[in-house]
Motif scaffolding. Structure first.
Motif, short mmCIF file in Angstrom:
data_model
loop_
_atom_site.label_atom_id
_atom_site.label_comp_id
_atom_site.label_asym_id
_atom_site.label_seq_id
_atom_site.Cartn_x
_atom_site.Cartn_y
_atom_site.Cartn_z
N SER A 66 0.82 -1.21 0.00
CA SER A 66 0.00 0.00 0.00
C SER A 66 0.86 1.26 0.00
CB SER A 66 -0.93 0.01 1.21
OG SER A 66 -1.82 -1.08 1.15
N ILE A 67 1.92 1.26 0.77
CA ILE A 67 2.82 2.42 0.81
C ILE A 67 3.51 2.60 -0.54
CG2 ILE A 67 4.97 3.31 1.81
CD1 ILE A 67 3.95 2.19 4.51
N ARG A 68 3.92 1.51 -1.15
CA ARG A 68 4.54 1.57 -2.48
C ARG A 68 3.57 2.17 -3.49
NH1 ARG A 68 5.63 -3.78 -3.58
NH2 ARG A 68 7.24 -3.70 -2.00
N GLU A 69 2.29 1.77 -3.42
CA GLU A 69 1.29 2.30 -4.34
C GLU A 69 1.07 3.80 -4.10
OE1 GLU A 69 -2.07 -0.23 -3.63
OE2 GLU A 69 -1.25 -1.85 -4.87
N ALA A 70 1.05 4.21 -2.84
CA ALA A 70 0.89 5.64 -2.52
C ALA A 70 2.08 6.44 -3.04
CB ALA A 70 0.73 5.83 -1.01
N LEU A 71 3.28 5.90 -2.87
CA LEU A 71 4.48 6.60 -3.33
C LEU A 71 4.52 6.69 -4.85
CD1 LEU A 71 7.18 5.22 -0.88
CD2 LEU A 71 6.22 7.54 -0.96
N GLU A 72 3.93 5.74 -5.53
CA GLU A 72 3.88 5.81 -7.00
C GLU A 72 3.06 7.01 -7.46
OE1 GLU A 72 4.15 5.43 -10.99
OE2 GLU A 72 5.43 4.47 -9.49
N VAL A 73 2.04 7.35 -6.70
CA VAL A 73 1.19 8.50 -7.06
C VAL A 73 1.88 9.81 -6.70
CG1 VAL A 73 -1.02 9.65 -6.65
CG2 VAL A 73 -0.93 7.16 -6.84
N VAL A 74 2.57 9.88 -5.58
CA VAL A 74 3.20 11.14 -5.14
C VAL A 74 4.71 11.11 -5.35
CG1 VAL A 74 1.40 11.80 -3.52
CG2 VAL A 74 3.29 10.37 -2.74
N ARG A 75 5.14 10.47 -6.41
CA ARG A 75 6.57 10.37 -6.70
C ARG A 75 7.10 11.66 -7.31
NH1 ARG A 75 6.93 9.50 -12.38
NH2 ARG A 75 4.99 8.65 -13.21
N GLY A 76 8.36 11.84 -7.20
CA GLY A 76 9.00 12.98 -7.84
C GLY A 76 9.30 14.11 -6.88
N LYS A 77 10.25 14.91 -7.29
CA LYS A 77 10.77 16.01 -6.47
C LYS A 77 9.71 17.05 -6.13
CE LYS A 77 14.31 19.59 -6.76
NZ LYS A 77 15.45 20.10 -7.52
N TRP A 78 8.80 17.34 -7.04
CA TRP A 78 7.88 18.46 -6.87
C TRP A 78 6.48 18.03 -6.43
CZ3 TRP A 78 10.27 22.85 -6.64
CH2 TRP A 78 11.48 22.99 -7.31
N ALA A 79 6.19 16.74 -6.42
CA ALA A 79 4.83 16.27 -6.19
C ALA A 79 4.23 16.75 -4.87
CB ALA A 79 4.78 14.74 -6.27
N ILE A 80 4.95 16.57 -3.78
CA ILE A 80 4.41 16.96 -2.47
C ILE A 80 4.19 18.46 -2.41
CG2 ILE A 80 4.91 17.04 0.01
CD1 ILE A 80 4.24 14.24 -0.94
N LEU A 81 5.11 19.24 -2.97
CA LEU A 81 4.95 20.69 -2.94
C LEU A 81 3.77 21.14 -3.79
CD1 LEU A 81 8.70 21.74 -3.07
CD2 LEU A 81 7.18 21.73 -1.08
N VAL A 82 3.54 20.50 -4.93
CA VAL A 82 2.38 20.83 -5.76
C VAL A 82 1.10 20.49 -5.01
CG1 VAL A 82 1.14 20.22 -7.88
CG2 VAL A 82 3.60 20.66 -7.97
N LEU A 83 1.06 19.32 -4.37
CA LEU A 83 -0.12 18.96 -3.57
C LEU A 83 -0.35 19.97 -2.45
CD1 LEU A 83 0.04 15.08 -3.11
CD2 LEU A 83 -1.68 16.41 -4.34
N THR A 84 0.72 20.40 -1.83
CA THR A 84 0.60 21.38 -0.74
C THR A 84 -0.01 22.69 -1.26
OG1 THR A 84 2.48 20.40 0.41
CG2 THR A 84 1.85 22.63 1.05
N LEU A 85 0.49 23.17 -2.39
CA LEU A 85 -0.09 24.40 -2.97
C LEU A 85 -1.56 24.23 -3.29
CD1 LEU A 85 2.67 25.70 -5.41
CD2 LEU A 85 1.83 26.80 -3.34
N LEU A 86 -1.90 23.09 -3.90
CA LEU A 86 -3.30 22.86 -4.28
C LEU A 86 -4.19 22.63 -3.06
CD1 LEU A 86 -2.79 20.74 -7.50
CD2 LEU A 86 -3.56 23.12 -7.33
N SER A 87 -3.61 22.21 -1.93
CA SER A 87 -4.41 22.05 -0.71
C SER A 87 -4.86 23.40 -0.17
CB SER A 87 -3.62 21.28 0.35
OG SER A 87 -2.63 22.10 0.95
#
Length: 112
Positions: A13-34
Protein backbone atom coordinates in the motif's frame (compact mmCIF):
# COMPACT_ATOMS: atom_id res chain seq x y z
CA UNK A 1 12.66 -12.48 10.23
CA UNK A 2 9.40 -13.27 8.49
CA UNK A 3 7.05 -10.52 7.42
CA UNK A 4 3.39 -11.08 8.23
CA UNK A 5 0.72 -10.81 5.55
CA UNK A 6 -0.47 -7.60 7.19
CA UNK A 7 3.03 -6.09 7.09
CA UNK A 8 3.43 -7.19 3.50
CA UNK A 9 0.14 -5.50 2.59
CA UNK A 10 1.32 -2.38 4.40
CA UNK A 11 4.46 -2.27 2.24
CA UNK A 12 2.42 -2.79 -0.93
CA UNK A 13 0.00 0.00 0.00
CA UNK A 14 2.82 2.42 0.81
CA UNK A 15 4.54 1.57 -2.48
CA UNK A 16 1.29 2.30 -4.34
CA UNK A 17 0.89 5.64 -2.52
CA UNK A 18 4.48 6.60 -3.33
CA UNK A 19 3.88 5.81 -7.00
CA UNK A 20 1.19 8.50 -7.06
CA UNK A 21 3.20 11.14 -5.14
CA UNK A 22 6.57 10.37 -6.70
CA UNK A 23 9.00 12.98 -7.84
CA UNK A 24 10.77 16.01 -6.47
CA UNK A 25 7.88 18.46 -6.87
CA UNK A 26 4.83 16.27 -6.19
CA UNK A 27 4.41 16.96 -2.47
CA UNK A 28 4.95 20.69 -2.94
CA UNK A 29 2.38 20.83 -5.76
CA UNK A 30 -0.12 18.96 -3.57
CA UNK A 31 0.60 21.38 -0.74
CA UNK A 32 -0.09 24.40 -2.97
CA UNK A 33 -3.30 22.86 -4.28
CA UNK A 34 -4.41 22.05 -0.71
CA UNK A 35 -4.55 25.83 -0.18
CA UNK A 36 -7.06 26.20 -3.01
CA UNK A 37 -7.29 26.17 -6.81
CA UNK A 38 -4.18 27.39 -8.59
CA UNK A 39 -3.25 28.42 -12.10
CA UNK A 40 -0.10 27.09 -13.72
CA UNK A 41 1.89 30.32 -13.46
CA UNK A 42 0.79 30.85 -9.86
CA UNK A 43 2.32 27.49 -9.00
CA UNK A 44 5.49 28.29 -10.95
CA UNK A 45 5.92 31.52 -8.99
CA UNK A 46 5.57 29.69 -5.66
CA UNK A 47 7.94 26.90 -6.73
CA UNK A 48 10.94 29.04 -7.66
CA UNK A 49 13.15 26.37 -9.23
CA UNK A 50 10.57 24.23 -11.00
CA UNK A 51 10.86 24.01 -14.76
CA UNK A 52 7.81 24.24 -17.02
CA UNK A 53 8.39 20.63 -18.08
CA UNK A 54 8.66 19.34 -14.50
CA UNK A 55 5.50 21.12 -13.38
CA UNK A 56 3.63 19.97 -16.49
CA UNK A 57 4.75 16.37 -15.89
CA UNK A 58 3.62 16.44 -12.24
CA UNK A 59 0.24 17.93 -13.13
CA UNK A 60 -0.35 15.40 -15.92
CA UNK A 61 0.67 12.53 -13.63
CA UNK A 62 -1.74 13.72 -10.91
CA UNK A 63 -4.52 14.19 -13.44
CA UNK A 64 -4.00 10.64 -14.79
CA UNK A 65 -4.20 9.29 -11.23
CA UNK A 66 -7.36 11.24 -10.40
CA UNK A 67 -5.68 13.45 -7.79
CA UNK A 68 -6.39 16.80 -9.47
CA UNK A 69 -8.98 18.41 -11.70
CA UNK A 70 -7.93 20.49 -14.67
CA UNK A 71 -10.53 23.09 -15.61
CA UNK A 72 -10.22 25.15 -18.78
CA UNK A 73 -11.95 28.52 -18.95
CA UNK A 74 -12.76 29.96 -22.41
CA UNK A 75 -11.02 33.28 -21.89
CA UNK A 76 -8.53 34.99 -24.15
CA UNK A 77 -5.91 33.68 -23.61
CA UNK A 78 -7.30 30.41 -22.27
CA UNK A 79 -7.17 30.11 -18.47
CA UNK A 80 -6.47 26.73 -16.88
CA UNK A 81 -7.04 26.13 -13.20
CA UNK A 82 -6.02 23.09 -11.16
CA UNK A 83 -7.70 21.87 -7.99
CA UNK A 84 -7.71 18.75 -5.84
CA UNK A 85 -10.27 16.00 -6.31
CA UNK A 86 -11.71 14.11 -3.34
CA UNK A 87 -8.82 11.68 -3.77
CA UNK A 88 -6.34 14.58 -3.64
CA UNK A 89 -8.03 16.18 -0.62
CA UNK A 90 -7.74 12.86 1.21
CA UNK A 91 -3.97 13.47 1.21
CA UNK A 92 -4.24 16.73 3.20
CA UNK A 93 -3.93 15.01 6.63
CA UNK A 94 -0.68 13.43 5.41
CA UNK A 95 0.59 16.90 4.42
CA UNK A 96 -0.31 18.22 7.88
CA UNK A 97 1.61 15.41 9.54
CA UNK A 98 4.59 16.08 7.25
CA UNK A 99 4.50 19.74 8.29
CA UNK A 100 4.48 18.77 11.97
CA UNK A 101 7.36 16.38 11.42
CA UNK A 102 9.29 19.03 9.51
CA UNK A 103 8.70 21.63 12.22
CA UNK A 104 9.80 19.18 14.89
CA UNK A 105 12.66 17.38 13.20
CA UNK A 106 13.54 19.42 10.10
CA UNK A 107 16.89 21.02 9.42
CA UNK A 108 16.10 24.29 11.23
CA UNK A 109 14.45 22.72 14.27
CA UNK A 110 16.03 22.96 17.71
CA UNK A 111 14.14 19.83 18.83
CA UNK A 112 16.77 17.46 17.55
Amino acid sequence: MDISKEDEQCLISIREALEVVRGKWAILVLTLLSLGPQRFNQMRRHLDNVSIKSLTDVLRHFEQHGVINRQVFPTSPVTVEYSLTDKGRAYIPVLREMRIWGETWGGTSEAR
